[in-house]
Design an enzyme around this catalytic site. Structure first.
Site, short mmCIF file in Angstrom:
data_model
loop_
_atom_site.label_atom_id
_atom_site.label_comp_id
_atom_site.label_asym_id
_atom_site.label_seq_id
_atom_site.Cartn_x
_atom_site.Cartn_y
_atom_site.Cartn_z
N HIS A 67 51.55 52.65 138.30
CA HIS A 67 51.17 51.41 137.62
C HIS A 67 52.36 50.47 137.41
CE1 HIS A 67 52.03 53.41 133.59
NE2 HIS A 67 52.36 52.18 133.27
N ASP B 171 50.36 59.45 138.58
CA ASP B 171 50.81 58.07 138.38
C ASP B 171 52.28 57.90 138.81
OD1 ASP B 171 51.22 55.48 137.55
OD2 ASP B 171 50.29 55.74 135.59
N SER C 176 57.10 53.92 130.42
CA SER C 176 56.43 54.33 131.64
C SER C 176 57.44 54.43 132.76
CB SER C 176 55.35 53.33 132.02
OG SER C 176 54.18 53.67 131.35
N1 ARG Z 1 48.19 53.13 129.16
C1 ARG Z 1 49.33 53.18 130.02
C2 ARG Z 1 50.37 52.09 129.61
O1 ARG Z 1 50.25 51.49 128.59
C3 ARG Z 1 48.97 53.09 131.46
C4 ARG Z 1 48.35 51.80 131.89
C5 ARG Z 1 48.02 51.73 133.35
N2 ARG Z 1 46.76 52.33 133.69
C6 ARG Z 1 45.54 51.72 133.58
N3 ARG Z 1 44.45 52.38 133.86
N4 ARG Z 1 45.44 50.44 133.23
O2 ARG Z 1 50.93 51.34 130.31
N1 ASP Z 2 51.78 53.29 129.62
C1 ASP Z 2 52.92 52.76 128.88
C2 ASP Z 2 53.88 51.98 129.79
O1 ASP Z 2 53.48 51.42 130.77
C3 ASP Z 2 53.61 53.84 128.13
C4 ASP Z 2 53.01 53.99 126.75
O2 ASP Z 2 52.64 52.97 126.15
O3 ASP Z 2 52.97 55.12 126.27
O4 ASP Z 2 55.04 51.80 129.47
#
Ligand code: ARG
Ligand code: ASP
Length: 716
Positions: free
Chosen positions: A88, A224, A647
């Protein structure tokens, strides 16, 4: 007493005295780990020393952990500058190289040799060379009696001077960041590489497996990750893209452990957490839970429902809105989890209990005069700012984020406000057209019209009446919407070009004849005149008060585990592999396996499809050297305190080997940015062995495995 017991005893004392500062969690500055952190890390099982993590004179782990394009983290995993980060985090680059014929998002991408690695515009990685405390220089000449504005301008001057004078090489940069709300200033010498090429990415059915349904959720099964490579000039220094550049030879790279983890093992995450607010007063937390999160969630809720319906019905809309939908849904879902978690853990009550203790301590320490006024001041300021903050969030979510016609108008509005001279006008016009070309490629007026009607109605009905623009008072929004989307030229790129055709005077005339533009302008001007100035005035007072509150906490609780809030600088967080109880009678184990992917598998589904090759590897149990007891681990969780920006961060074992790749947090613990509760806050990582398995067995990119250093620290 032996050292361990003594340490435990001390920790227990601290816990009893301090309802808010826990024994776990925290994002620590890598150059300041000696002492308390090192002792704690070793008691959790760490076998290395903190010099292995950060050392100014010798190469250390920090030399392998660059910031990835300012928003994510990455790590070097080979002597040839091979770089690991999340799928991502590399999504935009993977998408940019994709076309209908070569859809790397859908099918994955693997360069078979370095010659096939793909260069990227607008991608950079930044290493930290050195970290220095410069608080004295930044605070010099500041008089406590100065007004907040005067203080800020003196600080800005001192920062500029220090940045200019601190020794560095010509290809390096100095940056200063504020810590503890402006109670400490730290300088970073950095090195930025801009020739960073795409090396490999799994298909989205691995890299984004579970998509929005599984996002922020444990148990998780997502691969990921993506791979890049840093290129440098012949002298191994940063250089703009050139065919003649060569793979960067890093000062340090991570060995990768094949032995994995067990429950209870020490883990550490090293990266660039973006923003936390751990020291807010109870009034601020109440405001987030009761006033601000509901506004943001509500507006996005309406917008997402409409977009989702269209995406399910029409393939081209699905493609146009996929990335926008994912990014809007990401924080929508996070705020829902955050509010639930703050309520469930009684965060406000915990803050209030702390505040009581704070006052008592101030009195006991004869600091009543200095500190007693802080909390009543906060209470008053938060009460006063709430209607402005709510109006601001309504405006931002509606006009700048989710009604796309309005956000397009905002760019044009900036142009109209800045008619200065002809050349700058022409330049700005060209740059707007350029950026809006990309915007309109993924824009559907029919989707936007429905979203506009829903969320502008919400704004008109639910935002504080006294700060609404008159155009929204007693307005017939459905009729206005219909008219705007029928007549405004802002619904297409051609229309925008027509509006911007001519000299400044002509453009101004065009704009002020456009129904959509005039509507947007009424909202913008109301925001800039009636909401923002007062908000900023109060916010400045809150910022100054928060600085005093922070200083008071450091002063009154000298032995507490107080870490600076995240500010996108390099931090260390540590803990152990650990499951948790998400609800009564339910325990979540800390490791998931390929079996779980097969359990979730829905053939053809856009979130839970599984590539045929992976199913085949599963059926044949063809896991190579990456399985443990016949099972292939996929994701795991631990008690590391992470946030957005972490991330892509390396997860590191007790000896300094890479064991995983951080990418998310668990649903029950998403409130950790405001209130960290060690019983349910967990970070989610991809197991390094799953990454290696995908590269080796799924993608057959063995040449990449060969340049890495795989190790067996547990001698298995
Ligand atoms: N929740 C994670 C973060 O805040 C991963 C986000 C990417 N994945 C998604 N399905 N949008 O960045
Ligand atoms: N998914 C988040 C990021 O892209 C990490 C988190 O918020 O725990 O940095």
């Amino acid at each position: 007493m032996n050292l361990k017991i003594k340490h435990l005893f001390k920790a227990l004392l601290v816990l009893v005295a301090l309802p808010i500062y826990g024994q776990q969690g925290g994002m620590w500055i890598p150059s300041l780990l000696k002492g308390m952190n090192e002792t704690e890390m070793q008691s959790l099982g760490m076998k290395m020393s903190v010099q292995d993590i950060y050392d100014v004179n010798n190469s250390s782990m920090k030399d392998a952990v660059p910031h990835f394009n300012g928003g994510c983290t990455s790590e070097v995993i080979s002597p040839q500058g091979l770089l690991l980060t999340n799928h991502h985090c590399g999504y935009g680059q993977i998408q940019a190289h994709s076309s209908v014929e070569n859809d790397y998002l859908a099918n994955g991408f693997w360069a078979k040799s370095q010659a096939e690695e793909l260069p990227n515009d607008n991608l950079e990685v930044t290493f930290i060379v050195r970290i220095e405390d410069v608080t004295k220089d930044v605070m010099s000449g500041i008089n406590p009696k100065d007004s907040e504005q005067v203080k800020q301008s003196k600080i800005a001057q001192n920062i500029a001077k220090t940045v200019a004078n601190f020794p560095k090489e010509s290809y390096q940069e100095n940056k200063i960041k504020s810590f503890f709300e402006g109670n400490q200033y730290i300088l970073f010498v950095t090195e930025t590489f801009t020739d960073v090429r795409l090396v490999g990415a799994p298909p989205s059915s691995i890299g984004k497996f579970g998509s929005d349904t599984d996002n922020w959720v444990w148990p998780r099964h997502t691969g990921d990750f993506s791979l890049f490579r840093i290129y440098a000039n012949k002298d191994n220094k940063p250089a703009l893209y050139s065919k003649d550049n060569v793979p960067y030879r890093p000062k340090y790279f991570f060995p990768i452990s094949l032995d994995g983890i067990s429950e209870g093992d020490f883990t550490m995450v090293f990266g660039y957490p973006g923003r936390t607010q751990e020291y807010l007063p109870s009034f601020a937390v109440e405001q987030i839970v009761n006033d601000l999160n509901p506004v943001r969630i509500g507006v996005r809720d309406s917008a997402l429902k409409i977009i989702d319906e269209y995406m399910r019905a029409e393939q081209n809309i699905k493609i146009q809105y996929a990335s926008k939908y994912a990014s809007t849904a990401n924080y929508w879902k996070k705020w829902i989890g955050e509010s639930l978690g703050l309520k469930r853990t009684n965060a406000v009550e915990a803050k209030q209990a702390f505040e009581k203790d704070f006052i008592e301590r101030a009195n006991k320490n004869k600091k009543t005069k200095a500190y007693a006024d802080i909390l009543p001041q906060f209470e008053k300021l938060y009460k006063e700012i709430t209607p402005y903050a709510v109006s601001k969030d309504f405006f931002t979510e509606v006009a700048l984020r989710n009604a796309e016609l309005l956000s397009s108008a905002w760019k044009v509005f900036a142009l109209e406000k800045s008619f200065t001279n002809a050349t700058s006008f022409d330049n700005k016009k060209a740059s707007i057209i350029n950026s809006q070309e990309r915007f309109y490629k993924n824009y559907s007026p029919k989707v936007d019209e429905k979203v506009f009607e829903a969320i502008v109605s919400k704004y008109a009905n639910e935002a504080p009446k006294e700060f609404l623009p008159s155009i929204l008072k007693n307005a017939d929004i459905p009729a206005i919407t219909k008219e705007i989307y029928k007549e405004s030229k802002l619904t297409s790129l051609e229309g925008l070009k027509e509006l911007l055709n001519g000299d400044a005077k002509q453009v101004q005339q065009n704009l002020n004849n456009d129904k959509g533009y005039l509507f947007a302008k009424a909202l913008f001007e109301n925001y800039l005149q009636n909401i923002l100035p007062k908000y900023e005035e109060l916010d400045l007072q809150i910022t100054a008060l928060q600085r005093t509150y922070m200083k008071a906490q450091l002063d009154l609780y000298p032995d507490a585990r107080i870490f600076p809030d995240a500010n996108s600088t390099l931090r260390v967080t540590y803990g152990k592999v650990d499951g948790y109880y998400p609800k009564d009678a339910t325990y979540y184990e800390p490791v998931t396996h390929l079996e779980g992917i097969m359990e979730k598998y829905v053939p053809g589904d856009y979130e839970f499809d599984v590539p045929a090759k992976l199913v085949e590897l599963y059926n044949n149990k063809d896991y190579g050297q990456y399985a443990e007891d016949g099972k292939l681990p996929v994701n795991f969780i631990a008690t590391n305190h992470t946030t957005g920006g972490n991330s892509g961060s390396p997860a590191i074992d007790a000896h300094g080997n890479l064991i995983g790749l951080n990418f998310d947090r668990v649903w029950e613990g998403t409130m950790s940015d405001i209130y960290y509760d060690p019983s349910i806050c967990r970070n989610i990582m991809v197991d390094a062995r799953y990454i290696l398995f995908i590269i080796d067995k799924f993608a057959d990119a063995k040449h990449l495995i060969e340049e890495m250093k795989l190790v067996h620290p547990k001698n298995k």
